[in-house]
Design a protein around this motif. Structure first.
Motif, PDB file in Angstrom:
ATOM      1  N   SER A   1       7.983   8.315   5.014  1.00 33.94           N
ATOM      2  CA  SER A   1       8.247   9.454   5.912  1.00 33.94           C
ATOM      3  C   SER A   1       7.765   9.150   7.336  1.00 33.94           C
ATOM      4  O   SER A   1       8.027   9.778   8.460  1.00 33.94           O
ATOM      5  CB  SER A   1       7.839  10.769   5.589  1.00 33.94           C
ATOM      6  N   TRP A   2       6.395   8.396   7.458  1.00 32.43           N
ATOM      7  CA  TRP A   2       5.697   8.033   8.605  1.00 32.43           C
ATOM      8  C   TRP A   2       6.135   6.458   8.922  1.00 32.43           C
ATOM      9  O   TRP A   2       5.511   5.908   9.911  1.00 32.43           O
ATOM     10  CB  TRP A   2       4.303   8.019   8.310  1.00 32.43           C
ATOM     11  N   SER A   3       7.236   6.171   8.282  1.00 30.37           N
ATOM     12  CA  SER A   3       7.743   4.852   8.902  1.00 30.37           C
ATOM     13  C   SER A   3       6.862   3.767   8.794  1.00 30.37           C
ATOM     14  O   SER A   3       6.689   2.828   9.536  1.00 30.37           O
ATOM     15  CB  SER A   3       8.094   4.908  10.267  1.00 30.37           C
ATOM     16  N   ILE A   4       6.019   3.873   7.401  1.00 30.64           N
ATOM     17  CA  ILE A   4       5.177   2.798   7.215  1.00 30.64           C
ATOM     18  C   ILE A   4       5.677   1.427   6.560  1.00 30.64           C
ATOM     19  O   ILE A   4       6.622   1.608   5.564  1.00 30.64           O
ATOM     20  CB  ILE A   4       3.877   3.249   6.421  1.00 30.64           C
ATOM     21  N   TYR A   5       5.359   0.330   6.853  1.00 28.71           N
ATOM     22  CA  TYR A   5       5.860  -0.711   6.119  1.00 28.71           C
ATOM     23  C   TYR A   5       4.516  -1.333   5.112  1.00 28.71           C
ATOM     24  O   TYR A   5       3.713  -1.146   5.673  1.00 28.71           O
ATOM     25  CB  TYR A   5       6.278  -2.021   7.224  1.00 28.71           C
ATOM     26  N   TRP A   6       5.244  -1.462   3.837  1.00 32.85           N
ATOM     27  CA  TRP A   6       4.231  -2.246   3.233  1.00 32.85           C
ATOM     28  C   TRP A   6       5.186  -3.217   2.162  1.00 32.85           C
ATOM     29  O   TRP A   6       6.092  -2.730   1.997  1.00 32.85           O
ATOM     30  CB  TRP A   6       3.328  -1.185   2.470  1.00 32.85           C
ATOM     31  N   ALA A   7       4.228  -3.944   1.583  1.00 28.82           N
ATOM     32  CA  ALA A   7       4.967  -4.963   0.663  1.00 28.82           C
ATOM     33  C   ALA A   7       3.951  -5.686  -0.324  1.00 28.82           C
ATOM     34  O   ALA A   7       3.137  -6.355   0.321  1.00 28.82           O
ATOM     35  CB  ALA A   7       5.747  -5.999   1.501  1.00 28.82           C
ATOM     36  N   LYS A   8       4.372  -5.377  -1.468  1.00 29.66           N
ATOM     37  CA  LYS A   8       3.363  -5.996  -2.507  1.00 29.66           C
ATOM     38  C   LYS A   8       3.567  -7.550  -2.682  1.00 29.66           C
ATOM     39  O   LYS A   8       4.612  -8.043  -2.875  1.00 29.66           O
ATOM     40  CB  LYS A   8       3.414  -5.371  -3.847  1.00 29.66           C
ATOM     41  N   GLY A   9       2.525  -8.398  -2.462  1.00 29.42           N
ATOM     42  CA  GLY A   9       2.493  -9.693  -2.805  1.00 29.42           C
ATOM     43  C   GLY A   9       2.437 -10.149  -4.279  1.00 29.42           C
ATOM     44  O   GLY A   9       2.462  -9.427  -5.157  1.00 29.42           O
ATOM     45  N   GLU A  10       2.648 -11.463  -4.504  1.00 23.37           N
ATOM     46  CA  GLU A  10       2.669 -11.996  -5.736  1.00 23.37           C
ATOM     47  C   GLU A  10       1.394 -11.824  -6.453  1.00 23.37           C
ATOM     48  O   GLU A  10       0.515 -11.689  -5.854  1.00 23.37           O
ATOM     49  CB  GLU A  10       3.104 -13.343  -5.814  1.00 23.37           C
TER      50      GLU A  10
END
Length: 197
Positions: free
Chosen positions: A141-150
């Motif tokens: 909802s806050w347009s946050i990017y996140w991506a879990k790494g290996e």
């Protein structure tokens, strides 16, 4: 003056007029960049003491909102440190500002993990976590990017994420941003601008 010269001058005048209008529009948007921003949504999560917290926590004071995680090697501890410095630099004005650290890694960032992490650096920043899907809904909802790494083994992994601090006004609306590594004076001035409305 020939007809061709007249047409040329008229064309130049039109270009200048359009450029002027565009510049004026850019200046208005630059002066009040968040006026039309609609971002954020209601949420029901928990703070680092294990108590319930909702979007109402952002009302009534200026808020600094940051999304990170406690296992972060550099950006997050640096940002927490900088937020504390901004609050100190604001002096008495800083008493009207609250900091919030929302975990983008709620699977590891329980209240028990967040409490010593934050309280060891500041008593002015509240951790927010909860059920993973609920936390991630808030982040979206806050347009946050996140991506879990290996997975690096033993449950150790990194999380790439937005490193911007959002500055919210007293109604909980986005009113400005502070980039990672931004000069302290500029960061404090951004907060002061929001404080003074």
């Amino acid at each position: 003056m020939t007809r061709i010269q007249m047409l040329f001058l008229a064309g130049v005048a039109a270009i200048v007029m359009v450029a002027g209008l565009a510049a004026g529009n850019w200046w208005v948007n630059r002066s009040q960049p968040w006026q039309q921003a609609v971002i954020g949504a209601p949420f029901e999560l928990v703070d680092h003491d294990g108590g319930a917290i909702t979007e109402a926590a952002f009302d009534g004071q200026v808020s600094l909102l940051f999304f990170g995680f406690t296992h972060c090697p550099e950006i997050c501890p640096t940002t927490v440190y900088e937020m504390e410095n901004w609050l100190r630099a604001l002096g008495e004005e800083g008493e009207e500002v609250e900091g919030f650290f929302v975990s983008v890694d709620p699977e590891r960032d329980t209240p028990e993990a967040m409490k010593p992490y934050l309280e060891g650096q500041s008593d002015r920043i509240t951790g927010i976590t909860g059920e993973p899907e609920d936390v991630w809904d808030m982040a979206r909802s806050w347009s946050i990017y996140w991506a879990k790494g290996e997975d690096l083994g033993g449950g150790n992994y990194n999380v790439d994420h937005t490193s911007t601090v959002y500055v919210l006004d007293r109604d909980g609306n986005l009113a400005g941003t502070i980039g990672y590594g931004e000069d302290e004076g500029r960061a404090v001035e951004t907060i002061r601008r929001v404080l003074r409305g």
